[in-house]
Design an enzyme around this catalytic site. Structure first.
Site, PDB file in Angstrom:
ATOM      1  N   SER A 128       0.850  -1.186   0.000  1.00 42.10           N
ATOM      2  CA  SER A 128       0.000   0.000   0.000  1.00 42.10           C
ATOM      3  C   SER A 128       0.887   1.238   0.000  1.00 42.10           C
ATOM      4  CB  SER A 128      -0.946  -0.044   1.205  1.00 42.10           C
ATOM      5  OG  SER A 128      -1.929   0.946   1.103  1.00 42.10           O
ATOM      6  N   THR A 129       0.776   2.104   1.001  1.00 44.63           N
ATOM      7  CA  THR A 129       1.563   3.335   1.014  1.00 44.63           C
ATOM      8  C   THR A 129       3.054   3.029   0.918  1.00 44.63           C
ATOM      9  OG1 THR A 129      -0.083   4.210   2.539  1.00 44.63           O
ATOM     10  CG2 THR A 129       1.903   5.522   2.223  1.00 44.63           C
TER      11      THR A 129
END
Length: 365
Positions: free
Chosen positions: A185-186
């Protein structure tokens, strides 16, 4: 009292500045430090006070957002969330922004739609909060998650049960091919680039969920395919999982691993948000636990939240070998931390050692 996250909004559109201000000020943990209509005005504000997070428009007069971002990162790194519209051209530009050090992305088409404000507000706030936790020392090398605000409300957080039942617990017969399942994700876009660039052309077949909206995943896969020895493409329903090939889940669709005999393929399908995401890492990992068992290897990388933590535990319990990226090399140590806490991780490794671990595991299988 906890210190609030101070945000500087940079956008040439008055309506976007107003909408973002309203959305972000709706969270008690966020305050708007100021707004600016172009990078020159923003630079003056930054000289007076340093924000915790900047939201930055891509297209602005006098200086575009990418140029400003590069100058900012070279002189005084601050977590930056880019704002852009959901277009093919925009997706290419935003990949440049993520390479330049942006932590995340908000889709402007959603911000500008007043009728979607209620549904999108929580997601926009979550993006900014996530950015405030980013390690910028890592972000230059491994930055960026592209987030889309869904039309579905975020009130209820669904599990992978919404897409498929839990694993049965029955042992999965060994095959000659190992399949690698990755969730990020991030910080994931550049982390995945570094990881995939280190793999040889005959690496095990791989399926990846990176939190991204539609159109962005196609551009992301195309970019990786031009950089890596392995073949990378956006997954389509029914695609086989083959040695030397990497399938990336398309934005706004879930991707599941399925098995027919000794061969694997993916199923790409719509469905509700799972762990507040679509595609969801939990959905991919659970499908791997059900369909691959000990034939699978699970990898969870940098990212905010807990998507993938439950699924990784299910893979681990089904006999898969599981690896988490370590805190030191993660832009945001959220998803790996949650997976470790649940007891589903066999080994914790820095980013630059994960590709080697895949090849070692391949040799043992």
């Amino acid at each position: 009292m906890n210190k609030k996250i101070r945000v500087l909004i940079i956008d040439d559109s008055a309506s976007v500045r107003q909408t973002l201000t309203k959305v972000l000020e709706g969270d008690p943990d966020i305050e708007i430090m100021g707004v600016a209509s172009d990078p020159f005005m923003a630079a003056r504000k930054i000289q007076e006070e340093i924000p915790d997070v900047i939201t930055l428009d891509v297209e602005m007069p006098r200086m575009d957002g990418i140029t400003f971002l590069r100058k900012l990162m070279s002189q005084r790194p601050i977590p930056v969330v880019m704002c852009s519209s959901l277009t093919e051209a925009g997706s290419e530009t935003l990949l440049q922004a993520l390479e330049a050090g942006a932590v995340d992305v908000i889709l402007k088409s959603k911000i500008g739609a007043a009728d979607s404000l209620a549904d999108d507000a929580m997601r926009i706030r979550e993006v900014v909060k996530s950015a405030s936790h980013a390690r910028l020392a890592n972000a230059r090398r491994a930055a960026g998650r592209v987030r889309s605000a869904s039309a579905e409300g975020p009130a209820k957080k669904l599990t992978a049960d919404a897409m498929l039942p839990p694993p049965t617990g029955r042992a999965m017969a060994k095959t000659t091919e190992m399949v690698v399942c990755v969730g990020a994700s991030t910080g994931g876009t550049e982390a995945l680039r570094e990881f995939l660039e280190a793999l040889p052309a005959n690496a095990p077949g791989m399926v990846i969920v990176q939190h991204m909206p539609e159109k962005f995943t196609a551009a992301f896969a195309k970019r990786l395919n031009g950089l890596c020895e392995v073949e990378v493409k956006e997954a389509a329903d029914g695609d086989p999982v083959l040695r030397g090939h990497v399938l990336i889940a398309p934005g706004d669709k879930h991707m599941l691993l399925e098995r027919q005999g000794a061969r694997y393929h993916v199923s790409v399908k719509p469905g509700p948000l799972v762990s507040r995401h679509r595609p969801s890492v939990d959905v991919l990992f659970r499908s791997a636990a059900r369909s691959a068992g000990s034939n699978a290897m699970g990898i969870i990388m940098t990212g905010m939240g807990d998507d993938g933590a439950r699924g990784m535990l299910e893979m681990h319990q089904a006999g898969a070998y599981t690896v988490a990226q370590d805190e030191a090399t993660s832009v945001v140590f959220g998803m790996p931390k949650e997976a470790i806490a649940k007891g589903g991780v066999d080994r914790i490794l820095p980013l630059d050692q994960i590709a080697r671990e895949v090849l070692i595991t391949q040799q043992k299988s």
